[in-house]
Scaffold this motif. Sequence first.
Motif, mmCIF file in Angstrom:
data_model
loop_
_atom_site.group_PDB
_atom_site.id
_atom_site.type_symbol
_atom_site.label_atom_id
_atom_site.label_comp_id
_atom_site.label_asym_id
_atom_site.label_seq_id
_atom_site.Cartn_x
_atom_site.Cartn_y
_atom_site.Cartn_z
ATOM 1 N N PRO A 45 -18.670 -37.391 15.630
ATOM 2 C CA PRO A 45 -19.473 -36.264 15.360
ATOM 3 C C PRO A 45 -18.856 -35.565 14.374
ATOM 4 O O PRO A 45 -17.827 -35.365 13.778
ATOM 5 N N VAL A 46 -20.126 -34.656 13.745
ATOM 6 C CA VAL A 46 -19.863 -33.866 12.658
ATOM 7 C C VAL A 46 -20.108 -32.415 12.827
ATOM 8 O O VAL A 46 -21.272 -32.285 13.242
ATOM 9 N N MET A 47 -19.363 -31.547 12.627
ATOM 10 C CA MET A 47 -19.917 -30.180 12.829
ATOM 11 C C MET A 47 -19.700 -29.428 11.574
ATOM 12 O O MET A 47 -19.063 -29.784 10.721
ATOM 13 N N GLN A 48 -20.368 -28.402 11.492
ATOM 14 C CA GLN A 48 -20.434 -27.546 10.194
ATOM 15 C C GLN A 48 -19.003 -26.962 10.076
ATOM 16 O O GLN A 48 -18.363 -26.251 10.914
ATOM 17 N N GLU A 49 -18.627 -27.167 8.621
ATOM 18 C CA GLU A 49 -17.150 -26.958 8.533
ATOM 19 C C GLU A 49 -17.208 -25.554 7.831
ATOM 20 O O GLU A 49 -16.988 -25.463 6.462
ATOM 21 N N THR A 50 -17.239 -24.408 8.482
ATOM 22 C CA THR A 50 -17.683 -22.879 8.110
ATOM 23 C C THR A 50 -16.296 -22.310 8.463
ATOM 24 O O THR A 50 -15.368 -22.520 9.285
ATOM 25 N N ALA A 51 -16.164 -21.270 7.675
ATOM 26 C CA ALA A 51 -14.711 -20.503 7.697
ATOM 27 C C ALA A 51 -14.849 -19.588 9.048
ATOM 28 O O ALA A 51 -15.865 -19.041 9.188
ATOM 29 N N VAL A 52 -13.552 -19.592 9.736
ATOM 30 C CA VAL A 52 -13.827 -18.654 11.028
ATOM 31 C C VAL A 52 -12.410 -17.650 10.652
ATOM 32 O O VAL A 52 -11.417 -18.298 10.354
ATOM 33 N N LYS A 53 -12.615 -16.534 10.974
ATOM 34 C CA LYS A 53 -11.591 -15.804 10.677
ATOM 35 C C LYS A 53 -10.671 -15.579 12.098
ATOM 36 O O LYS A 53 -11.177 -15.350 13.046
ATOM 37 N N ASP A 54 -9.400 -15.622 11.840
ATOM 38 C CA ASP A 54 -8.480 -15.566 12.760
ATOM 39 C C ASP A 54 -7.998 -13.986 13.099
ATOM 40 O O ASP A 54 -8.091 -13.385 12.368
ATOM 41 N N ARG A 55 -7.264 -14.121 14.235
ATOM 42 C CA ARG A 55 -6.680 -12.654 14.395
ATOM 43 C C ARG A 55 -5.370 -12.483 13.937
ATOM 44 O O ARG A 55 -4.829 -13.686 13.462
ATOM 45 N N ALA A 56 -4.686 -11.115 13.803
ATOM 46 C CA ALA A 56 -3.448 -10.929 13.167
ATOM 47 C C ALA A 56 -2.442 -11.794 13.707
ATOM 48 O O ALA A 56 -1.477 -12.555 13.084
ATOM 49 N N GLN A 57 -2.291 -11.994 15.151
ATOM 50 C CA GLN A 57 -1.327 -12.753 15.664
ATOM 51 C C GLN A 57 -1.055 -14.279 15.511
ATOM 52 O O GLN A 57 -0.268 -14.947 15.487
ATOM 53 N N ASP A 58 -2.555 -14.735 15.142
ATOM 54 C CA ASP A 58 -2.592 -16.143 14.897
ATOM 55 C C ASP A 58 -1.866 -16.419 13.564
ATOM 56 O O ASP A 58 -1.462 -17.682 13.392
ATOM 57 N N THR A 59 -2.011 -15.565 12.497
ATOM 58 C CA THR A 59 -1.225 -15.908 11.347
ATOM 59 C C THR A 59 0.283 -15.187 11.240
ATOM 60 O O THR A 59 0.981 -15.296 10.339
ATOM 61 N N GLY A 60 0.621 -14.941 12.323
ATOM 62 C CA GLY A 60 1.935 -14.233 12.778
ATOM 63 C C GLY A 60 2.387 -12.853 12.601
ATOM 64 O O GLY A 60 3.585 -12.519 12.568
ATOM 65 N N GLU A 61 1.423 -12.094 12.054
ATOM 66 C CA GLU A 61 1.599 -10.763 12.121
ATOM 67 C C GLU A 61 1.957 -10.015 13.442
ATOM 68 O O GLU A 61 1.465 -10.245 14.479
ATOM 69 N N GLY A 62 2.816 -9.277 13.539
ATOM 70 C CA GLY A 62 3.530 -8.599 14.456
ATOM 71 C C GLY A 62 4.167 -9.274 15.609
ATOM 72 O O GLY A 62 4.566 -8.893 16.801
ATOM 73 N N VAL A 186 -4.225 -20.536 23.702
ATOM 74 C CA VAL A 186 -5.214 -21.300 22.819
ATOM 75 C C VAL A 186 -6.628 -20.638 22.906
ATOM 76 O O VAL A 186 -7.765 -20.993 23.273
ATOM 77 N N ASN A 187 -6.540 -19.236 22.347
ATOM 78 C CA ASN A 187 -7.894 -18.530 22.265
ATOM 79 C C ASN A 187 -7.977 -18.373 20.873
ATOM 80 O O ASN A 187 -9.292 -17.611 20.526
ATOM 81 N N LYS A 188 -7.620 -19.005 19.935
ATOM 82 C CA LYS A 188 -7.731 -18.585 18.377
ATOM 83 C C LYS A 188 -9.272 -18.988 18.005
ATOM 84 O O LYS A 188 -9.934 -19.930 18.082
ATOM 85 N N PRO A 189 -9.856 -18.121 17.411
ATOM 86 C CA PRO A 189 -11.306 -18.127 17.017
ATOM 87 C C PRO A 189 -11.540 -19.666 16.144
ATOM 88 O O PRO A 189 -12.503 -20.227 16.433
ATOM 89 N N SER A 190 -10.713 -19.760 15.404
ATOM 90 C CA SER A 190 -10.832 -21.022 14.498
ATOM 91 C C SER A 190 -10.669 -22.380 15.391
ATOM 92 O O SER A 190 -11.020 -23.634 14.862
ATOM 93 N N ARG A 191 -10.353 -22.119 16.605
ATOM 94 C CA ARG A 191 -10.133 -23.288 17.422
ATOM 95 C C ARG A 191 -10.971 -23.299 18.815
ATOM 96 O O ARG A 191 -10.765 -24.094 19.622
ATOM 97 N N SER A 192 -12.044 -22.373 18.650
ATOM 98 C CA SER A 192 -13.008 -22.091 19.809
ATOM 99 C C SER A 192 -13.965 -23.451 20.085
ATOM 100 O O SER A 192 -14.252 -23.554 21.150
ATOM 101 N N LYS A 193 -13.982 -24.169 18.891
ATOM 102 C CA LYS A 193 -14.756 -25.566 19.170
ATOM 103 C C LYS A 193 -13.892 -26.698 19.259
ATOM 104 O O LYS A 193 -14.736 -27.847 19.069
ATOM 105 N N PHE A 194 -12.704 -26.487 19.292
ATOM 106 C CA PHE A 194 -11.783 -27.465 19.517
ATOM 107 C C PHE A 194 -11.328 -27.849 20.910
ATOM 108 O O PHE A 194 -11.060 -27.113 21.670
#
Length: 420
Positions: A45-62, A186-194
């Motif tokens: 299957p192929v899904m559209q590979e569009t950018a999804v903005k994750d939250r601060a905690q997903d990138t380690g902030e705080g 596992v609530n990360k927006p970029s992994r919502s379709k994972f």
Amino acid sequence: MAKIAAALLLAMVCMHTANAFMTPSSLPLRAHARAAAVSRGRMLPVMQETAVKDRAQDTGEGQASERKAAESLMQQCPETIWGPTVDIEAEQKKLQGAELPEFPTFVYKPADCTDEKAYFIENKDMLIKKLQDHGAVVLKGFSTTGEPEGFEGMWKSLGMEACLDPLHSVAGRPVVSGKNAVYEAVNKPSRSKFFVGMHNEMVGKRTVRKAAFVCFKQAEKGGEFLLTDGRRMLRDIDTGVLRRWYDNKIRFSSAELPMGFMDSLGPLQSLAEPVVKAATQLAVDMKVDFDVEMFWNRVDGQRVIQAHAPPQPPVIVHPDTGLATWFCNVHSHSLVLRDERDGVLPETTGASRLNKSDCLFGDGSPIGIDDLRHVDEITRKNIVPVLMEKGDVCFVDNYRTMHGRDIFDGTRKHAVTWFK
């Protein structure tokens, strides 16, 4: 000059290794596995590979302060108890002739309950017994558990002792509230379709005994929490597949470290490989507290070093009940099964970028596609979806019960506390 070259190589290796390591997974080699699926006529299957903005905690902030709070409160996740050798045919035959208890079992808030804390204290033994008998207990209709403080108060009323996440040493999972021992689920927006495949929470060397998953906010659509009983898995898997996997054991790859700079070394590449591999192993050993071994590979034309966990049996004896159970993360970590479920996903953030998991047999040979699809079929047959609302809690016996998560739309806030 040689010392300078070695120092530069070590610096590059450490730079590539610094944020590595997520959950240990399974591992036929990535490019080969994907090519094998296509060559057998399987359309991915192929899904559209569009950018999804994750939250601060997903990138380690705080996260530094939250992690520090968690470390001051909890001890490490306990080491895995693999137990004795299992007569898998005999154990499977016993299960096929047995009537298994309800899975999961549900406990609803009584209509006359006005003091939830008192209810949990009074019913502690009943709830713990249900968890041991059924493998998973879902609490429905309670409200105090809808916030971190009330959730913590509930499991403390049951006498449970929290521990650090198995991947805490590599920041593999954001901390929601360190002071309340709560991690993200596992609530990360970029992994919502994972689709999070079915797995026990372990990293080979370390395994949590129990877990409590809680819903702080239900997703607008989907995001069901998924459960699978390891006893039913052992009962239903083809005996030939079971014997083949048990005899060969399963090896998981936990990360894939990009080493593209190696191709620019020309004739020095063969000399540099053992140095880089050794330096990578050293850097990883200094950072993580679980066992991995480094292997060179080429994936999609790029040089990489893959980290493999030691071989593991797919069936174990439960350390508390003495009952045999399926205990294997192939469904979540197989590259072939993941590609067939998810196709192309958006880029993600944090340590997930290096989580290139896959699985093979213990000797490094690939697991047959028919075996993988059979295990996928049996796993899906035994999945029980649980739609959790705010305040709902699912207790899981981690040695017996696998968990996962369906895809979702919107904002999902589920969390988890692990127990010793």
